[in-house]
Design a protein around this motif. Structure first.
Motif, PDB file in Angstrom:
ATOM      1  N   MET A 228      -3.083  -1.245  -5.290  1.00 24.94           N
ATOM      2  CA  MET A 228      -3.780  -0.032  -5.769  1.00 24.94           C
ATOM      3  C   MET A 228      -4.591  -0.579  -6.966  1.00 24.94           C
ATOM      4  O   MET A 228      -5.677   0.108  -7.017  1.00 24.94           O
ATOM      5  N   ALA A 229      -3.952  -1.013  -7.862  1.00 18.75           N
ATOM      6  CA  ALA A 229      -4.515  -1.794  -8.807  1.00 18.75           C
ATOM      7  C   ALA A 229      -5.746  -2.560  -8.712  1.00 18.75           C
ATOM      8  O   ALA A 229      -6.656  -2.719  -9.478  1.00 18.75           O
ATOM      9  N   ASP A 230      -5.585  -3.188  -7.555  1.00 18.04           N
ATOM     10  CA  ASP A 230      -6.702  -4.277  -7.170  1.00 18.04           C
ATOM     11  C   ASP A 230      -7.684  -3.540  -6.582  1.00 18.04           C
ATOM     12  O   ASP A 230      -8.637  -4.367  -5.856  1.00 18.04           O
ATOM     13  N   GLY A 231      -7.646  -2.190  -6.283  1.00 18.84           N
ATOM     14  CA  GLY A 231      -8.655  -1.589  -5.710  1.00 18.84           C
ATOM     15  C   GLY A 231      -8.724  -1.598  -4.036  1.00 18.84           C
ATOM     16  O   GLY A 231      -9.549  -1.026  -3.436  1.00 18.84           O
ATOM     17  N   LYS A 232      -7.684  -1.955  -3.523  1.00 23.30           N
ATOM     18  CA  LYS A 232      -7.164  -2.065  -2.131  1.00 23.30           C
ATOM     19  C   LYS A 232      -6.516  -0.789  -1.844  1.00 23.30           C
ATOM     20  O   LYS A 232      -5.370  -1.022  -1.388  1.00 23.30           O
ATOM     21  N   SER A 233      -7.137   0.338  -1.857  1.00 21.91           N
ATOM     22  CA  SER A 233      -6.554   1.783  -1.511  1.00 21.91           C
ATOM     23  C   SER A 233      -5.895   1.896   0.064  1.00 21.91           C
ATOM     24  O   SER A 233      -4.763   2.172   0.176  1.00 21.91           O
ATOM     25  N   ALA A 234      -6.635   1.299   1.021  1.00 20.79           N
ATOM     26  CA  ALA A 234      -6.189   1.326   2.275  1.00 20.79           C
ATOM     27  C   ALA A 234      -4.740   0.222   2.428  1.00 20.79           C
ATOM     28  O   ALA A 234      -3.703   0.882   3.037  1.00 20.79           O
ATOM     29  N   ASP A 235      -4.759  -0.671   1.961  1.00 18.70           N
ATOM     30  CA  ASP A 235      -3.735  -1.640   1.975  1.00 18.70           C
ATOM     31  C   ASP A 235      -2.559  -1.080   1.275  1.00 18.70           C
ATOM     32  O   ASP A 235      -1.269  -1.092   1.464  1.00 18.70           O
ATOM     33  N   ALA A 236      -2.765  -0.294  -0.169  1.00 19.06           N
ATOM     34  CA  ALA A 236      -1.950   0.091  -0.778  1.00 19.06           C
ATOM     35  C   ALA A 236      -1.212   1.313  -0.035  1.00 19.06           C
ATOM     36  O   ALA A 236      -0.063   1.429  -0.358  1.00 19.06           O
ATOM     37  N   LYS A 237      -1.885   2.081   0.660  1.00 14.32           N
ATOM     38  CA  LYS A 237      -1.258   3.229   1.262  1.00 14.32           C
ATOM     39  C   LYS A 237      -0.351   2.826   2.348  1.00 14.32           C
ATOM     40  O   LYS A 237       0.659   3.366   2.564  1.00 14.32           O
ATOM     41  N   ALA A 238      -0.753   1.785   3.052  1.00 19.29           N
ATOM     42  CA  ALA A 238       0.031   1.276   4.203  1.00 19.29           C
ATOM     43  C   ALA A 238       1.238   0.766   3.651  1.00 19.29           C
ATOM     44  O   ALA A 238       2.417   0.652   3.887  1.00 19.29           O
ATOM     45  N   ALA A 239       1.306  -0.108   2.254  1.00 17.28           N
ATOM     46  CA  ALA A 239       2.457  -0.482   1.718  1.00 17.28           C
ATOM     47  C   ALA A 239       3.261   0.641   1.161  1.00 17.28           C
ATOM     48  O   ALA A 239       4.818   0.671   1.386  1.00 17.28           O
ATOM     49  N   TYR A 240       2.768   1.678   0.685  1.00 17.56           N
ATOM     50  CA  TYR A 240       3.596   2.995   0.218  1.00 17.56           C
ATOM     51  C   TYR A 240       4.311   3.764   1.357  1.00 17.56           C
ATOM     52  O   TYR A 240       5.349   4.145   1.484  1.00 17.56           O
ATOM     53  N   GLN A 241       3.693   3.693   2.409  1.00 16.25           N
ATOM     54  CA  GLN A 241       4.279   4.325   3.911  1.00 16.25           C
ATOM     55  C   GLN A 241       5.246   3.403   4.230  1.00 16.25           C
ATOM     56  O   GLN A 241       6.079   3.968   4.590  1.00 16.25           O
ATOM     57  N   ALA A 242       5.044   2.059   4.131  1.00 16.05           N
ATOM     58  CA  ALA A 242       6.171   1.148   4.698  1.00 16.05           C
ATOM     59  C   ALA A 242       7.495   1.611   3.718  1.00 16.05           C
ATOM     60  O   ALA A 242       8.598   1.487   4.110  1.00 16.05           O
ATOM     61  N   ALA A 243       7.173   1.571   2.399  1.00 18.60           N
ATOM     62  CA  ALA A 243       8.281   1.673   1.552  1.00 18.60           C
ATOM     63  C   ALA A 243       9.210   3.174   1.761  1.00 18.60           C
ATOM     64  O   ALA A 243      10.091   3.325   1.713  1.00 18.60           O
ATOM     65  N   LEU A 244       8.188   4.230   2.047  1.00 17.47           N
ATOM     66  CA  LEU A 244       8.508   5.705   2.523  1.00 17.47           C
ATOM     67  C   LEU A 244       9.484   5.604   3.696  1.00 17.47           C
ATOM     68  O   LEU A 244      10.627   6.365   3.852  1.00 17.47           O
ATOM     69  N   ALA A 245       9.157   4.806   4.589  1.00 17.03           N
ATOM     70  CA  ALA A 245       9.860   4.519   6.002  1.00 17.03           C
ATOM     71  C   ALA A 245      11.212   3.922   5.711  1.00 17.03           C
ATOM     72  O   ALA A 245      12.054   3.905   6.486  1.00 17.03           O
ATOM     73  N   ALA A 246      11.359   2.820   4.995  1.00 14.84           N
ATOM     74  CA  ALA A 246      12.414   2.164   4.638  1.00 14.84           C
ATOM     75  C   ALA A 246      13.324   2.706   3.798  1.00 14.84           C
ATOM     76  O   ALA A 246      14.625   2.415   3.588  1.00 14.84           O
ATOM     77  N   MET A 247      13.049   3.796   3.032  1.00 13.91           N
ATOM     78  CA  MET A 247      13.825   4.273   1.947  1.00 13.91           C
ATOM     79  C   MET A 247      14.682   5.627   2.627  1.00 13.91           C
ATOM     80  O   MET A 247      14.228   6.417   3.594  1.00 13.91           O
ATOM     81  N   SER A 248      16.083   5.746   2.237  1.00 14.26           N
ATOM     82  CA  SER A 248      16.919   6.749   2.653  1.00 14.26           C
ATOM     83  C   SER A 248      16.277   8.149   2.212  1.00 14.26           C
ATOM     84  O   SER A 248      15.585   8.359   1.260  1.00 14.26           O
ATOM     85  N   ALA A 249      16.589   9.142   3.349  1.00 15.23           N
ATOM     86  CA  ALA A 249      15.769  10.485   3.221  1.00 15.23           C
ATOM     87  C   ALA A 249      16.389  11.200   2.018  1.00 15.23           C
ATOM     88  O   ALA A 249      15.950  11.991   1.418  1.00 15.23           O
ATOM     89  N   THR A 250      17.658  10.712   1.479  1.00 15.02           N
ATOM     90  CA  THR A 250      18.347  11.251   0.346  1.00 15.02           C
ATOM     91  C   THR A 250      18.082  10.730  -1.113  1.00 15.02           C
ATOM     92  O   THR A 250      18.696  11.022  -2.192  1.00 15.02           O
ATOM     93  N   THR A 251      17.309   9.513  -1.025  1.00 21.05           N
ATOM     94  CA  THR A 251      16.869   8.799  -2.123  1.00 21.05           C
ATOM     95  C   THR A 251      15.821   9.622  -3.131  1.00 21.05           C
ATOM     96  O   THR A 251      14.737   9.868  -2.538  1.00 21.05           O
ATOM     97  N   PRO A 252      16.080   9.947  -4.427  1.00 20.15           N
ATOM     98  CA  PRO A 252      15.104  10.778  -5.041  1.00 20.15           C
ATOM     99  C   PRO A 252      13.979  10.263  -5.330  1.00 20.15           C
ATOM    100  O   PRO A 252      12.842  10.873  -5.490  1.00 20.15           O
ATOM    101  N   TYR A 253      13.810   9.108  -5.458  1.00 19.37           N
ATOM    102  CA  TYR A 253      12.808   8.086  -5.641  1.00 19.37           C
ATOM    103  C   TYR A 253      11.424   8.498  -4.430  1.00 19.37           C
ATOM    104  O   TYR A 253      10.479   7.897  -4.724  1.00 19.37           O
TER     105      TYR A 253
END
Length: 210
Positions: free
Chosen positions: A173-198
């Motif tokens: 995101m800082a590098d201006g690659k918003s599409a790639d950043a969005k994919a990375a965030y989605q991967a993080a969300l998919a890998a994280m437990s549903a009960t994790t506050p983060y």
């Protein structure tokens, strides 16, 4: 009867002498080796305990300096700790603590160096990954986006995948690659437990991206 017993005892003694003459040197050397190994093992155990005690004392001193906001002193102690006891967990933990104090005081070059040492030398994979997550953030702040992504590629400790993807999203995101950043965030969300506050933090980032 007495003569018979005396003869038996003499025969046993003669057999024992013959056995000792044949094998005595070997038995003696085996005993020496066994006692030497036991002494060496005890010596090694004492040496390791002594190292741990001294390293712990230095870490306590470093922690007090960091808590007091004395980044210069924390950095010096961390450097000494890494030089004297590089293979102890205290060296890696101390470098992480020093990096935090250095960053708080605006000493970003020193903080990056401290984190890089942990990433390269810590014996614990979790500590190496924690150092790489923090280091990637500082590299991104310095616009070293390629280096930050390479640092994250090496962060492989089990259980940290979601945090690594989240930090990768920040770098992209800082590098201006918003599409790639969005994919990375989605991967993080998919890998994280549903009960994790983060999860709420990552969801907020995705919402902000639209």
């Amino acid at each position: 009867m007495a003569t018979s017993l005396d003869l038996q005892e003499q025969e046993q003694l003669d057999a024992l002498k013959a056995f000792w003459n044949q094998h005595g040197n070997l038995i003696t050397w085996l005993l020496i080796l066994a006692l030497g190994a036991y002494g060496a093992w005890n010596g090694w155990q004492w040496y390791q305990r002594d190292l741990a005690t001294k390293a712990a004392a230095m870490y306590d001193e470093l922690d007090r300096a960091a808590q007091a906001g004395d980044a210069e002193r924390a950095g010096r102690i961390s450097s000494d700790l890494r030089e004297r006891y590089p293979r102890t967990a205290f060296a890696a933990q101390g470098a992480l603590e020093a990096a935090r104090a250095q960053f708080d005081k605006g000493q970003t070059d020193a903080a990056r160096a401290s984190l890089a040492w942990v990433a390269d030398h810590a014996r614990d994979d979790d500590l190496r990954t924690i150092a790489r997550l923090r280091l990637a953030g500082l590299q991104a702040d310095a616009k070293q986006y390629g280096a930050a992504l390479q640092t994250l590629d090496a962060a492989k400790a089990e259980g940290f995948g979601a945090l690594v993807d989240d930090r990768r999203g920040d770098v992209l995101m800082a590098d201006g690659k918003s599409a790639d950043a969005k994919a990375a965030y989605q991967a993080a969300l998919a890998a994280m437990s549903a009960t994790t506050p983060y999860r709420q933090v990552i969801e907020a980032k995705l919402t902000a991206m639209g």
